[in-house]
Design an enzyme around this catalytic site. Structure first.
Site, mmCIF file in Angstrom:
data_model
loop_
_atom_site.group_PDB
_atom_site.id
_atom_site.type_symbol
_atom_site.label_atom_id
_atom_site.label_comp_id
_atom_site.label_asym_id
_atom_site.label_seq_id
_atom_site.Cartn_x
_atom_site.Cartn_y
_atom_site.Cartn_z
ATOM 1 N N ASP A 23 -31.385 -3.265 28.902
ATOM 2 C CA ASP A 23 -31.332 -2.101 28.018
ATOM 3 C C ASP A 23 -32.233 -2.282 26.807
ATOM 4 O O ASP A 23 -32.311 -3.374 26.228
ATOM 5 C CB ASP A 23 -29.899 -1.861 27.525
ATOM 6 C CG ASP A 23 -28.949 -1.511 28.665
ATOM 7 O OD1 ASP A 23 -29.441 -1.275 29.791
ATOM 8 O OD2 ASP A 23 -27.731 -1.462 28.427
ATOM 9 N N LYS A 70 -23.829 2.734 14.191
ATOM 10 C CA LYS A 70 -24.623 2.752 15.427
ATOM 11 C C LYS A 70 -25.187 4.124 15.762
ATOM 12 O O LYS A 70 -26.392 4.276 15.978
ATOM 13 C CB LYS A 70 -23.786 2.239 16.604
ATOM 14 C CG LYS A 70 -24.581 2.196 17.915
ATOM 15 C CD LYS A 70 -23.793 1.561 19.052
ATOM 16 C CE LYS A 70 -24.636 1.543 20.327
ATOM 17 N NZ LYS A 70 -23.937 0.897 21.451
ATOM 18 N N ASP A 130 -33.571 4.400 28.794
ATOM 19 C CA ASP A 130 -34.088 3.151 28.224
ATOM 20 C C ASP A 130 -33.367 1.951 28.822
ATOM 21 O O ASP A 130 -33.358 0.868 28.242
ATOM 22 C CB ASP A 130 -33.943 3.149 26.691
ATOM 23 C CG ASP A 130 -32.490 3.216 26.243
ATOM 24 O OD1 ASP A 130 -31.630 3.543 27.088
ATOM 25 O OD2 ASP A 130 -32.212 2.953 25.059
#
Length: 883
Positions: free
Chosen positions: A537, A631, A812
């Protein structure tokens, strides 16, 4: 009650399609050919059943006007009725004498609102209720119009207060009864504060309400003929009544459109043969065309899709075809566990939605006598209802995913067709797919494995640690975590229903799948054939791409583009900076203050407490600010989020769930706490990734100039029209960002939702470019197009250079089987370096739009952002860039 019967579609042409059947039979045999076409047939039938179920639910609930089948009809009828209402107003004003009762009530309400309420309420009554007498329908219309007049004044007279304090809460309420009850409380509170002119609403008399409704029905008939009146039991005492019915041609129009929509709403499923290769902009993925052939690019219109028809982009086609040619299968061991534990009342996996609703809190014994106890109980009960609404939706999704997994469990291989959005991001088409949540990903494994080998076993253990959430430490520590938990892992693999340690991990189902494979290696050694997808990732992908294109060493280090002995955690870095500010504010911050607020309309002065940064810092320190708080905000920075967006994210992701769970009692003023934290995150992230913020601002400047209309200052002549933004990604995918202002005007009603009104005069002009959306959308769309290009390039590179055949792809996140993991690990980095060494994507973007600027705009365009000293080749040596 009018019945609207939708004719069932005949999809037999899909299952009986001769050309795809013969092609498939030649390659895969007749059995699989039949099964594949039967699945495609079934997908359309499933979609039709879903549409019909929703339509029938809306009919019963009186919400048919909200269905896409009815909207074109309403769009057609509205201008006619609006015109009739305006004409009637003029007719009444022109006459002398006493004015009709209905006029006295309707003259202050927008004709658009009256027309829409009349049409929507009439449709609701005629399709959901048995009592369709004129009196009943008229009464319903009158009450709905009164509600709009009464509560609409809050929206119109107190617009600022409504937008800030009421609108969001109103939208959370579901159903007319709850919305109205909420607005009654709001109204009473506002009146007590002297708002709304201090005047309480004088309720309409029942007879007046019916007068209003009857006149609206008359104008509906006069202008549209949508309904007709029928006398029932004429002359029979007590039974003589007049009923209202939907005109047959209108009922048929709704039914016909509903049938057509039901026929083009497939619930796509996986394939049992490799998907049809993409060779053009439509017709790939599934083998039979069906009513709605799949498009390569998901666009908002056919016109937008046709732009790609003659585009030469061989690398893009190649990447999508390689990706969708990946063979998958159901992980039967994980499925067996999921089938059982998802039915448990107390499931050990925290994220699994429960079968039953959470019990309401116990009512206090003095609830009837204690207003504060009643308020507290209602607040707690509301939280339960709010959570239950989400639970139901998630439970339905979970059961569908399990049903699909069980359906394909005995197939040796299944495949997932892929296409792209207009930015070039790659998506699986079917609802059940490898890009889903943890459970869905755990239920799937790749079909083609290889002996795991020593290197593959190493990467398997890294993957296991990642699934457990031990992914912010160096690889040796991840390996150590797995080795120290060898007994736990083996116990979970042996008896996962008894040993549920796996359920405590960060990604429980993916970790359980790892446990089974780890045990397989223990039992069979390094020759064990393993097909579990291991994922690498990105580390805050958007900022990685901005840092690479700008050679930003500071930002690049924060997102692991540079070699490092430790994992750089940008979310943790920002959280640390936030905590430093919190510590300082807790000691030296501002104190609470009582501020006076003057009402703009009434002039009334009131006082409220504004928390100082000292108190707010104390609240956040008591709660604890970790990477989980920062985050989402940091992650979405590269996708256009700013301080205001951060505020909403903090409120939704952290504060509200904490309050609901009882862990957020320190947040006495949630909005102030969210605003304070958003400000700190914004300040902290802005100094961490300076170059990324600069690039985003530069892109916005470019989009703003292109979206501006240039006029001659003297003559007013348009020298250059507003332009869309266009660029091409490094692998040749063209992107058109073209947000347009809707030609329609939006009508907002208090309880009946929103509706877009078509202009009454067709100007035959395309709608204008929406300059605001062009500017705000460019940064996220540009960086999404770059990560989409990187993914496609990686697929082609890994396939052609390293012979990798199986890919698990989520924007991603790059995955493959353990035996090929080391090569994919290299390929992801090699393509990142190759992309930004061979392409200056910002300079290319400038070249592609500079020619469209008017000469008067050239000096307004800021210079390209300066580049830093990041050595792109260092990415090749970075363990944690994609890990």
């Amino acid at each position: 009650m009018n019945t609207i019967n939708i004719a069932k579609n005949d999809f037999s042409d899909i299952e009986l399609a001769a050309i795809p059947f013969n092609t498939l039979a030649d390659h895969y045999g007749e059995r699989l050919a039949r099964e594949q076409l039967a699945l495609e047939h079934e997908s359309y039938e499933m979609g039709e059943a879903r549409f019909r179920k929703m339509f029938e639910r809306q009919l019963k609930a009186g919400e048919v006007a909200d269905n896409a089948a009815a909207k074109p009809l309403i769009t057609t009828l509205l201008p006619k009725m609006i015109a009739r209402i305006n004409d009637w107003f003029e007719e009444v004003k022109a006459k002398r004498g006493k004015r009709p009762t209905a006029f006295q009530f309707l003259q202050e309400i927008k004709p658009e609102a009256v027309a829409y309420i009349t049409i929507k309420t009439t449709l609701a009554c005629l399709t959901s209720a048995d009592n369709t007498t004129v009196q009943a329908v008229a009464s319903a219309i009158g009450r709905a119009i009164e509600d709009e007049a009464r509560f609409g004044r809050i929206r119109d007279l107190e617009a600022k207060h409504f937008k800030k304090n009421v609108e969001e809460q109103l939208n959370k309420r579901v159903g007319h009864v709850y919305k109205k009850a909420f607005m009654q409380v709001v109204e009473a509170d506002m009146l007590s504060k002297g708002l709304l002119g201090g005047e309480a609403w004088s309720s309409w008399h029942k007879e007046d309400s019916i007068h209003v409704g009857v006149r609206c029905i008359e104008m509906l008939i006069e202008s549209t003929g949508m309904v007709s009146l029928h006398r029932q039991n004429a002359g029979v005492v007590g039974q003589d009544s007049e009923t209202i019915e939907l005109a047959p041609e209108y009922a048929e129009a709704i039914a016909t459109r509903a049938g057509a929509l039901a026929g083009i709403s497939p619930m796509f499923q996986p394939c049992v043969v490799p998907p049809k290769p993409w060779t053009g902009i439509t017709g790939g993925g599934y083998w039979a065309n069906g009513r709605r052939p799949l498009a390569l690019v998901r666009t908002h219109s056919k016109k937008a899709l046709m732009r790609y028809e003659d585009v030469y982009m061989p690398e893009v086609y190649k990447a999508i075809n390689i990706a969708q040619n990946t063979a998958w299968k159901i992980n039967k061991k994980v499925l067996a566990v999921a089938n059982v534990i998802t039915k448990w009342k107390h499931c050990p996996v925290e994220d699994i939605p429960a079968i039953e609703r959470e019990e309401l809190p116990m009512k206090p014994e003095d609830i009837d006598m204690n207003p504060e106890a009643l308020t507290a109980w209602k607040r707690a009960a509301a939280a339960v209802y709010r959570k239950d609404k989400a639970r139901k939706s998630r439970r339905i999704s979970l059961e569908f995913m399990l049903e699909q997994a069980n359906k394909f469990a005995n197939h040796k291989a299944i495949w997932f067709p892929y296409n792209m959005d207009w930015r070039g991001r790659v998506y699986a088409v079917s609802m059940f797919n490898p890009q889903g949540n943890d459970m869905t990903k755990g239920l799937l494994t790749l079909a083609k494995g290889k002996p795991i080998g020593k290197e593959g076993y190493y990467w398997l253990k890294i993957h296991g640690a990642n699934c457990a959430g031990v992914d912010k430490v160096p690889f040796p520590e991840r390996i150590k975590f797995i080795e120290e938990n060898h007994e736990n892992i083996m116990a979970c693999a042996k008896s996962p229903l008894e040993n549920t340690w796996w359920a405590e991990q960060d990604s429980p189902f993916c970790f359980l799948a790892f446990c089974f494979e780890y045990a397989g290696v223990q039992h069979h050694g390094l020759s064990y054939n393993c097909s579990l997808p291991l994922a690498f990732d990105g580390s805050c992908s958007g900022i990685q791409h901005f840092s690479a294109m700008l050679r930003d060493e500071v930002g690049g280090r924060a997102v692991n583009l540079l070699p490092s002995e430790t994992v750089q955690d940008i979310y943790g870095i920002v959280a640390k900076k936030v905590n430093e500010i919190l510590q300082a504010d807790a000691i030296n911050g501002t104190d609470n203050e009582v501020v006076t607020v003057t009402d703009e309309n009434t002039g009334e002065i009131s006082e409220k407490v504004k928390l100082g940064t000292k108190a707010l810092a104390g609240q956040w320190l008591a709660y604890g600010v970790t990477r989980s708080v920062t985050k989402r905000s940091v992650m979405t920075l590269a996708y256009g989020s700013k301080e205001f967006g951060f505020r909403q994210q903090v409120l939704e992701d952290t504060i509200q769930p904490a309050i609901d769970s009882g862990k957020g009692l320190m947040f006495t003023q949630p909005n102030q706490a969210a605003g304070y934290m958003a400000k700190l995150i914004w300040e902290s992230v802005s100094v961490t990734v300076v170059a990324a913020v600069e690039a985003m601002n530069w892109l916005k400047s470019a989009a703003k100039l292109l979206a501006a209309e240039v006029k001659d200052k003297k003559t007013g002549e348009i020298l250059r029209k507003r332009c869309a933004v266009h660029w091409v990604t490094p692998d040749g995918f063209p992107v058109w960002q073209e947000y347009k202002k809707p030609i329609q005007t939006r009508l907002n009603l208090m309880f009946l939702g929103q509706f877009r009104l078509q202009p009454t005069i067709n100007t035959n002009k395309d709608s204008e470019i929406d300059a605001h959306k062009q500017e705000s959308g460019i940064a996220p769309n540009f960086v999404h197009s770059q990560d989409g290009s990187h993914l496609r390039k990686t697929v082609v590179w890994a396939h052609e250079k390293y012979g990798i055949e199986s890919f698990a792809l989520i924007h991603d996140s790059f995955g493959t089987i353990p035996a090929d993991a080391a090569n994919l690990f290299k390929a992801v980095r090699e393509t990142m370096v190759d992309t930004y060494e061979s392409c200056d994507v910002l300079a290319d973007f400038y070249d592609q739009f500079a020619d469209q600027l008017h000469e008067s705009q050239l000096d307004k365009m800021p210079a390209l952002p300066a580049k830093g000293n990041l050595n792109l080749r260092d990415i090749l040596e970075s363990d944690f860039a994609f890990a």
